[in-house]
Scaffold this motif. Structure first.
Motif, PDB file in Angstrom:
ATOM      1  N   LEU A  55     -58.091 -32.960 -51.757  1.00  0.00           N
ATOM      2  CA  LEU A  55     -58.908 -32.681 -50.588  1.00  0.00           C
ATOM      3  C   LEU A  55     -58.705 -33.651 -49.427  1.00  0.00           C
ATOM      4  N   LEU A  56     -58.123 -34.813 -49.725  1.00  0.00           N
ATOM      5  CA  LEU A  56     -58.006 -35.831 -48.677  1.00  0.00           C
ATOM      6  C   LEU A  56     -56.558 -36.187 -48.350  1.00  0.00           C
ATOM      7  N   ILE A  57     -55.707 -36.326 -49.374  1.00  0.00           N
ATOM      8  CA  ILE A  57     -54.344 -36.821 -49.166  1.00  0.00           C
ATOM      9  C   ILE A  57     -53.328 -35.688 -49.080  1.00  0.00           C
ATOM     10  N   ARG A  58     -53.481 -34.679 -49.900  1.00  0.00           N
ATOM     11  CA  ARG A  58     -52.528 -33.569 -49.955  1.00  0.00           C
ATOM     12  C   ARG A  58     -52.381 -32.924 -48.587  1.00  0.00           C
ATOM     13  N   PRO A  59     -51.142 -32.697 -48.131  1.00  0.00           N
ATOM     14  CA  PRO A  59     -50.937 -32.077 -46.819  1.00  0.00           C
ATOM     15  C   PRO A  59     -51.559 -30.684 -46.762  1.00  0.00           C
ATOM     16  N   SER A  60     -52.046 -30.329 -45.597  1.00  0.00           N
ATOM     17  CA  SER A  60     -52.626 -29.010 -45.406  1.00  0.00           C
ATOM     18  C   SER A  60     -51.546 -27.945 -45.524  1.00  0.00           C
TER      19      SER A  60
END
Length: 354
Positions: free
Chosen positions: A332-337
């Motif tokens: 939810l925070l690090i993974r690329p959109s």
């Protein structure tokens, strides 16, 4: 030209088959939901176990990974949309103000209902069954008046704020198994807007308040909720206020922290801030929920699915919760959109195939 026609025909045939498969799944899930509801009245211990200790614990992880699956098969959504599918809905469109008010009401409904689990719903099958029937009734009534998912699934449903918070970076999109054409009934549409999150729309003060409450307040609310035991013997009305104290205190704490972060954040990074609090909320949930399911929670008899407290070392369970927290913060925070929406937007009603 003929090749193009054949290609389009195959595409429409595939789409029809896909929707047929979803219809079959919807019927099966609806029947399972009806059986679960019936069991809450006839075999309450079984019904409570399945509903609160199997279905509900799975839901947050499903929202994070593939919100669209739940949006397609939710029994309450299927029931709410029956008037529209049967041609009985008046198909009114909500104004931005009306939708904002429903969104705010949905958050308040969520924060009102969840603490009552400790007071009555976790241990009373009949009360839980009546709660579900009441929510279904509200959904159907709204379905008779308003277009598609606008008033219930994307408006008043108390689960929808959590869907928007956790479902900001889903793994994939699924076909929309309810809307055959896009009527623009909700703008932005939560089902069809890539990387939707609670702060994506601030059209009215109601949208802004609902976004603030769910993003900033939910992590602390969850933390506080897990510090309240179930009341198996309610002596009177005075027992009910106590179940709200810790959740509301926790909510106010993280809401205050969120307010500070909002002032410090660089414009354009609202989604990252929402992702941070979403990860904190879902991680906190499983930090407490997984041990409780295995008989290792803070309150011995609350929320147990299978008691493994005498056969599995607690450090293994804690390792699972740490791994889950790391996964959710990454996701939810690090993974690329990936620019996925929950569901694939159907063709607009105003457009025709040429």
């Amino acid at each position: 030209m003929n090749d193009t026609v054949v290609s389009l025909s195959k595409r429409h045939a595939f789409s029809a088959h896909t929707i047929l498969y979803w219809r079959i799944i919807q019927v099966l899930v609806w029947l399972i939901g009806a059986a679960m509801l019936l069991s809450l009245f006839l075999r309450p211990r079984l019904g409570l176990l399945v509903f609160w200790n199997i279905l509900i614990p799975v839901a947050p992880a499903l929202f994070v990974l593939a919100t669209g699956i739940w949006r397609n098969v939710c029994p309450l959504a299927i029931t709410n949309l029956l008037p529209r599918h049967w041609g009985l809905s008046q198909r009114k469109k909500l104004s931005a103000r009306q939708l904002g008010m429903l969104n705010l009401a949905s958050v308040l409904l969520l924060f009102s209902i969840v603490p009552l689990r400790h007071a009555v719903f976790n241990t009373n099958g009949v009360a839980t069954g009546l709660l579900i029937i009441s929510l279904a009734f509200m959904g159907v009534v709204l379905g008779f008046f308003y277009e598609w998912k606008s008033a219930w699934c994307s408006g008043l449903c108390p689960v929808h704020p959590v869907e928007k918070l956790y479902g900001s970076n889903v793994a994939f999109s699924v076909p929309n198994a309810h809307c055959d054409k896009c009527m623009n009934c909700v703008v932005p549409c939560p089902d069809s807007t890539p990387n939707i999150h609670p702060s994506a729309s601030v059209k009215t003060i109601y949208h802004k308040l609902s976004g603030w409450l769910i993003v900033g307040g939910l992590p602390g609310f969850i933390w506080g909720w897990f510090h309240v035991p179930d009341n198996r013997y309610i002596a009177g009305i005075n027992a009910f206020p106590g179940v709200y104290e810790m959740p509301l205190m926790g909510m106010l704490l993280t809401l205050s922290i969120y307010a500070i972060f909002v002032e410090l954040i660089i414009p354009g990074h609202e989604r990252k801030l929402s992702g941070l609090f979403a990860a904190a909320g879902v991680s906190c949930y499983y930090w407490y929920r997984i041990p409780a399911l295995l008989g290792m929670g803070s309150f011995e008899e609350d929320g147990v699915l299978i008691d493994l407290s005498h056969s599995v070392p607690f450090w293994i369970v804690r390792g699972i919760t740490v791994a889950a927290a790391l996964f959710f913060f990454y996701w939810l925070l690090i993974r690329p959109s990936n620019k996925h929406s929950w569901a694939i937007r159907p063709p607009y009603a105003s457009k025709t195939l040429k």
